[in-house]
Design a protein around this motif. Structure first.
Motif: not given
Length: 230
Positions: A122, A125, A129, A196-198
């Motif tokens: 996480f 991410y 991102s 997280t739909k990343f």
């Protein structure tokens, strides 16, 4: 505060939260005491030999890797430089203040190691991102993939095997956790990205040389404007 400034502030906050979360995940895997993650074996070995903290060894290794990546002409982002510095600083902060617990129970230690990998995923991410560049180790991996034409999996495994061997020879801790993290680390990161739909492929990284070019263009434009006004 205008929209552009607000967006910049949000990016910086997200970036540094990501680094702190990454450091938390790293310290959780270290304090599990079941064997370190491949790169942390190297960092611990380096810290043993040089008599420095693991956090400082993390920074030193990152700086060296950054130089090697630059030789291969891999672009560097501000996030790459901040990653190199602040994850190491946060690791030292957490370890020196004993903010992450240790357990004598194998089961609890194993659970904390798994949770540490998830937390690290996480954290990755959060900072990736933002789009300010990957960490030094991932940057080197990309540079070597381009240079050798080998697969990402091959280069990543090669890097980590070398890191473990050198770290072990320097006194780094290798155990069952090292094997588990080497095999499953990618899955935990992928899970964090999925939750997280990343999609990492959608990120357009901003590099330091892009900002340098932008500053030069702004200075040239400002100079021409001054000359016109005269």
């Amino acid at each position: 505060m205008n929209t552009r400034t607000l967006s910049l502030v949000k990016s910086i906050v997200k970036l540094f939260i990501g680094y702190f979360v990454c450091a938390t995940g790293i310290v959780m895997t270290i304090n599990a005491n079941l064997g370190l993650a491949p790169w942390d074996v190297f960092h611990q070995g380096l810290s043993n030999v040089l008599g420095i903290t693991i956090g400082r060894a993390h920074i030193l290794a990152g700086l060296t890797i950054l130089i090697i990546s630059s030789i291969f002409k891999e672009k560097v982002g501000w996030g790459t430089v901040f990653n190199m510095l602040f994850i190491g600083i946060f690791v030292d902060f957490l370890m020196l203040h004993h903010l992450i617990p240790t357990f004598k129970s194998f089961v609890l230690s194993f659970i904390m190691m798994l949770l540490g990998m998830l937390v690290l995923g996480f954290g990755c991410y959060l900072y990736i991102s933002v789009g300010w560049g990957s960490g030094p180790r991932d940057g080197l991996m990309i540079a070597l993939v381009k240079k050798t034409k080998k697969s990402v999996r091959f280069i990543k495994n090669f890097q980590e095997i070398i890191a473990v061997i050198i770290g072990y020879l320097l006194g780094g801790s290798v155990g069952i956790g090292t094997v588990v993290m080497a095999i499953t680390g990618g899955y935990f990161m992928q899970f964090a990205f999925k939750v997280t739909k990343f999609d990492v492929n959608t990120i357009q990284h901003r590099f330091i040389d892009d900002d340098i070019k932008l500053i030069k263009e702004m200075l040239v434009g400002h100079r021409k404007c001054d000359e016109k006004n005269r």
